[in-house]
Design an enzyme around this catalytic site. Sequence first.
Site, PDB file in Angstrom:
ATOM      1  N   HIS A  16       0.842  -1.201   0.000  1.00  0.00           N
ATOM      2  CA  HIS A  16       0.000   0.000   0.000  1.00  0.00           C
ATOM      3  C   HIS A  16       0.875   1.248   0.000  1.00  0.00           C
ATOM      4  O   HIS A  16       1.490   1.584   1.016  1.00  0.00           O
ATOM      5  CB  HIS A  16      -0.908  -0.052   1.246  1.00  0.00           C
ATOM      6  CG  HIS A  16      -1.890   1.061   1.340  1.00  0.00           C
ATOM      7  ND1 HIS A  16      -2.471   1.444   2.531  1.00  0.00           N
ATOM      8  CD2 HIS A  16      -2.421   1.877   0.396  1.00  0.00           C
ATOM      9  CE1 HIS A  16      -3.287   2.449   2.310  1.00  0.00           C
ATOM     10  NE2 HIS A  16      -3.285   2.729   1.031  1.00  0.00           N
TER      11      HIS A  16
ATOM     12  N   GLU B 187       2.799   0.591   3.362  1.00  0.00           N
ATOM     13  CA  GLU B 187       2.204  -0.288   4.377  1.00  0.00           C
ATOM     14  C   GLU B 187       2.168  -1.694   3.770  1.00  0.00           C
ATOM     15  O   GLU B 187       1.513  -1.910   2.747  1.00  0.00           O
ATOM     16  CB  GLU B 187       0.775   0.221   4.688  1.00  0.00           C
ATOM     17  CG  GLU B 187       0.138  -0.373   5.920  1.00  0.00           C
ATOM     18  CD  GLU B 187      -1.239   0.246   6.202  1.00  0.00           C
ATOM     19  OE1 GLU B 187      -1.947   0.635   5.242  1.00  0.00           O
ATOM     20  OE2 GLU B 187      -1.616   0.325   7.383  1.00  0.00           O
TER      21      GLU B 187
ATOM     22  N   ASN C 101      -5.740   3.519   7.063  1.00  0.00           N
ATOM     23  CA  ASN C 101      -7.089   4.029   6.806  1.00  0.00           C
ATOM     24  C   ASN C 101      -8.060   3.803   7.951  1.00  0.00           C
ATOM     25  O   ASN C 101      -9.099   4.446   8.021  1.00  0.00           O
ATOM     26  CB  ASN C 101      -7.629   3.486   5.486  1.00  0.00           C
ATOM     27  CG  ASN C 101      -7.056   4.294   4.336  1.00  0.00           C
ATOM     28  OD1 ASN C 101      -7.163   5.511   4.335  1.00  0.00           O
ATOM     29  ND2 ASN C 101      -6.405   3.631   3.398  1.00  0.00           N
TER      30      ASN C 101
END
Length: 264
Positions: free
Chosen positions: A121, A133, A171
Amino acid sequence: MGGGIAQVVAASGRRVSLHDEVAGAVERALGTMRRSLEKLAEKGGAEPDEVLARVSEVDGLVPADLMIEAVVEDAEVKQGLFRRADETLPPEAILASNTSSIPITSLAAVTARPERVVGMHFFNPVPVLKLVEVVRAVQTSDETAAAIVALAEQLGKVPAEARDFPGFVSNRILMPFVNEAAYALMEGVAEPDAIDTIAKLGFAHPMGPLALADLIGLDTCVAIMEVLHEGFGDPKYAPCPLLRQYVAAGRLGRKSGRGFYEYA
Ligand SMILES: NC(=O)c1ccc[n+]([C@@H]2O[C@H](COP(=O)([O-])OP(=O)(O)OC[C@H]3O[C@@H](n4cnc5c(N)ncnc54)[C@H](O)[C@@H]3O)[C@@H](O)[C@H]2O)c1
């Protein structure tokens, strides 16, 4: 995101095949990459032509050592792609997803190589932000996670590992913050500029949550909130109605020219 990822991988000396199902999308991405590389070259970065020579457009999936998927944030679309990638790429290849929130475990499950599926990510804009990530599905092997950590480092990034729970780490923290800012706007607590100024100057964030939502894409923000909402089963993660309304109106943020703000 796909173009940004292709850029940093090509800048590291690797060859990249770039595919998008929409005609003209790769061409637009190559234009953005050239502009970004030209700016970086002024500060001593690699020669843009040299980097771009390593990127080629392909008409569909092709055999490779690694796939980094960055299509729309839709579980069905991503699963379909992972099924096809599993058929096309050699069995030892790693299949990675740049998803912001879709469970990596569910992508690994549709392949015959679940131990070689992983989340990689990146953050927007990819050539600038250092974080990657690395998300381990239940099935991801230690070797696969280690290979992606090593690759992230070779790209000049800083990897941080997370397990595959809704929204991972980034997130799970960021998107409720963005959603709450949308609620503050919807309820008339403050104007967009004031909300963003408060976050920028009060919390020392480089940009406010509404400007950041426009950069990420409001459709992507809603999709991530839906994953958090469904994954945790907690109403506190329900997407703000104003976000949904803007998406329904085609106000997706920077990419459509208008979101919380207007863009030239
Ligand atoms: N926008 C961000 O800030 C951000 C940050 C980190 C991760 N992500 C993740 O990256 C992914 C892409 O996000 P984005 O903002 O670049 O979205 P985007 O909508 O700008 O781009 C998605 C691209 O995928 C293409 N596409 C859709 N289905 C396809 C398919 N089956 N095969 C090939 N191409 C296909 C579309 O034509 C489009 O060009 C999402 O999973 C998102 O969650 C986004």
